[in-house]
Design an enzyme around this catalytic site. Sequence first.
Site, PDB file in Angstrom:
ATOM      1  N   SER A  56     -13.758   4.414  -9.243  1.00 41.84           N
ATOM      2  CA  SER A  56     -13.383   5.272 -10.381  1.00 41.84           C
ATOM      3  C   SER A  56     -12.550   4.496 -11.402  1.00 41.84           C
ATOM      4  CB  SER A  56     -12.669   6.543  -9.919  1.00 41.84           C
ATOM      5  OG  SER A  56     -11.705   6.249  -8.960  1.00 41.84           O
ATOM      6  N   ALA A 108     -15.790   4.008  -1.275  1.00 43.80           N
ATOM      7  CA  ALA A 108     -15.440   2.964  -0.309  1.00 43.80           C
ATOM      8  C   ALA A 108     -13.979   2.561  -0.424  1.00 43.80           C
ATOM      9  CB  ALA A 108     -16.335   1.742  -0.524  1.00 43.80           C
ATOM     10  N   ASP A 134      -4.738   0.547  -9.280  1.00 44.43           N
ATOM     11  CA  ASP A 134      -6.164   0.219  -9.398  1.00 44.43           C
ATOM     12  C   ASP A 134      -6.532  -0.179 -10.829  1.00 44.43           C
ATOM     13  OD1 ASP A 134      -5.923   1.221  -6.868  1.00 44.43           O
ATOM     14  OD2 ASP A 134      -6.962   3.095  -7.293  1.00 44.43           O
ATOM     15  N   SER A 189     -24.913   8.261 -15.344  1.00 50.95           N
ATOM     16  CA  SER A 189     -24.781   7.231 -14.308  1.00 50.95           C
ATOM     17  C   SER A 189     -26.102   7.107 -13.565  1.00 50.95           C
ATOM     18  CB  SER A 189     -23.624   7.601 -13.378  1.00 50.95           C
ATOM     19  OG  SER A 189     -24.067   7.715 -12.066  1.00 50.95           O
ATOM     20  N   GLU A 232       0.833  -1.220   0.000  1.00 50.75           N
ATOM     21  CA  GLU A 232       0.000   0.000   0.000  1.00 50.75           C
ATOM     22  C   GLU A 232       0.857   1.255   0.000  1.00 50.75           C
ATOM     23  OE1 GLU A 232      -3.063   0.217  -1.146  1.00 50.75           O
ATOM     24  OE2 GLU A 232      -3.723  -1.121   0.450  1.00 50.75           O
ATOM     25  N   GLU A 270      -7.117  10.035 -15.023  1.00 53.56           N
ATOM     26  CA  GLU A 270      -7.319  10.339 -13.600  1.00 53.56           C
ATOM     27  C   GLU A 270      -6.362  11.443 -13.138  1.00 53.56           C
ATOM     28  OE1 GLU A 270      -8.455   6.966 -11.418  1.00 53.56           O
ATOM     29  OE2 GLU A 270      -7.689   7.712  -9.523  1.00 53.56           O
ATOM     30  N   SER A 273     -12.012   1.367  -5.539  1.00 53.22           N
ATOM     31  CA  SER A 273     -11.683   1.734  -6.922  1.00 53.22           C
ATOM     32  C   SER A 273     -12.879   1.793  -7.842  1.00 53.22           C
ATOM     33  CB  SER A 273     -10.631   0.785  -7.515  1.00 53.22           C
ATOM     34  OG  SER A 273      -9.423   0.964  -6.867  1.00 53.22           O
TER      35      SER A 273
HETATM   36  C1  GLA Z   1      -5.255   4.653  -4.246  1.00 51.33           C
HETATM   37  C2  GLA Z   1      -4.519   4.957  -5.544  1.00 51.33           C
HETATM   38  C3  GLA Z   1      -3.509   3.874  -5.878  1.00 51.33           C
HETATM   39  C4  GLA Z   1      -2.604   3.576  -4.684  1.00 51.33           C
HETATM   40  C5  GLA Z   1      -3.410   3.403  -3.407  1.00 51.33           C
HETATM   41  C6  GLA Z   1      -2.534   3.275  -2.196  1.00 51.33           C
HETATM   42  O1  GLA Z   1      -6.044   3.520  -4.408  1.00 51.33           O
HETATM   43  O2  GLA Z   1      -5.436   5.063  -6.612  1.00 51.33           O
HETATM   44  O3  GLA Z   1      -2.769   4.250  -7.000  1.00 51.33           O
HETATM   45  O4  GLA Z   1      -1.628   4.573  -4.532  1.00 51.33           O
HETATM   46  O5  GLA Z   1      -4.318   4.470  -3.191  1.00 51.33           O
HETATM   47  O6  GLA Z   1      -1.792   2.114  -2.265  1.00 51.33           O
END
Ligand code: GLA
Length: 391
Positions: free
Chosen positions: A141, A136, A181, A79, A45, A169, A139
């Site tokens: 997006s 949440a 993501d 949406s 992370e 993004e 991901s």
């Molecule tokens: C978000 C970002 C990712 C990553 C995480 C942390 O999800 O979109 O690119 O940096 O945070 O690991």
Amino acid sequence: MTASWFRAETDGALSAAAGEFFRVEFGADPAGAWAAPGRVNLIGEHVDYAGGLCLPIALPHSTVVAVSPRTDGLIRVRSTDGAGWEGRLDDVGPGRPHGWASYPAGVVWSLHESGLLPDGFGGVDAAFVSTVPIGAGLSSSAALECSLALALAPDADRADLAAVCVRAENDIALAPTGGMDQAASLRASEGHALLLDSDSGAISHVPFAPEGLSLLVVDTRAPHRLVDGQYAKRRAAVERAARRLGAPLRDLADRGRDGMDAVRGLRDDVLRRRAWHVISEIARVRLAVEALESGDFAEFGRLLYASHMSLARDFEVSCPELDNAVESAMIAGALGARMTGGGFGGSAIALMPTDRVDEATETILRRGRERGLTEPAFATVAASSPARRLH
Ligand code: GLA
């Protein structure tokens, strides 16, 4: 105490829902429908933007886009929660359009910039439905971006499409995220975690289907926004630490003890702790992959928990809701648990013996109530399919 669950749908149900929504919005049948999943990161992370290693899985929860080509250059996106936009490629730029529409509009713009829009592109109608909860940290997006990118350029290389979505993004939605993501959504594999090397872009698939264990996702429902500045601050601190050390943190992580000593020598306490998280997390990902490959889920779980502690103490991206989910799951017998995604809210994961899942949700709810925290929602998830055509 009854727990609320957020559920995935079958591809058939998603496809039918997207087709129906498209017909309501645009008055005709769509030409096709494409799905892209959300993700949870198992470990690794806040390292993707430092060239590190991460290990996400694709969720069974997806965003589906139903699309039809146009011939007049117009881009129309809708949406189910009421958001929508109409415009042309020329209307899209940094921060334009604003809000939700920056993601789909940004994808069209970014495909165009990369030369990946098919010849003769004449605009598109696109209607999105999703089972990935918004905000949440799962991901939603990236799922939206990847579904549309694949729908518009189905023959493009998936690594290129992931890069297109990251650019949308970063440059249009102005969220300075890394690439984890989008890689997970486009390049994961069912029954496997995706090992992504953010430095080389290389991927491999590590089997992840632990028998007798469940992966519990806890959406804390605490407010979570990546664009509100904290994420950008962490990223900037990591980049500052690398400049002071004269090397990318990934390189230092690869240098073992030398790299660790270099980071320990940073005088600024905050920068040192941020950099320490990054290099120790990269080491934990390597150990986690070894643990998975040898079927050692107890060790894998310990690494998840160590990752959480590092994110909470050194990187300081956790919050009371995430800590409660993690600690309560551990009390209820999790092998490991951690926050997942950017943090400051969003979701946590816990790897549990399947017969302890109810105890975990009850413990999380009870201890959360005692602390006056918002009630979370739960899902148990398996490593699922990447982005795909539905019809
Ligand atoms: C978000 C970002 C990712 C990553 C995480 C942390 O999800 O979109 O690119 O940096 O945070 O690991």
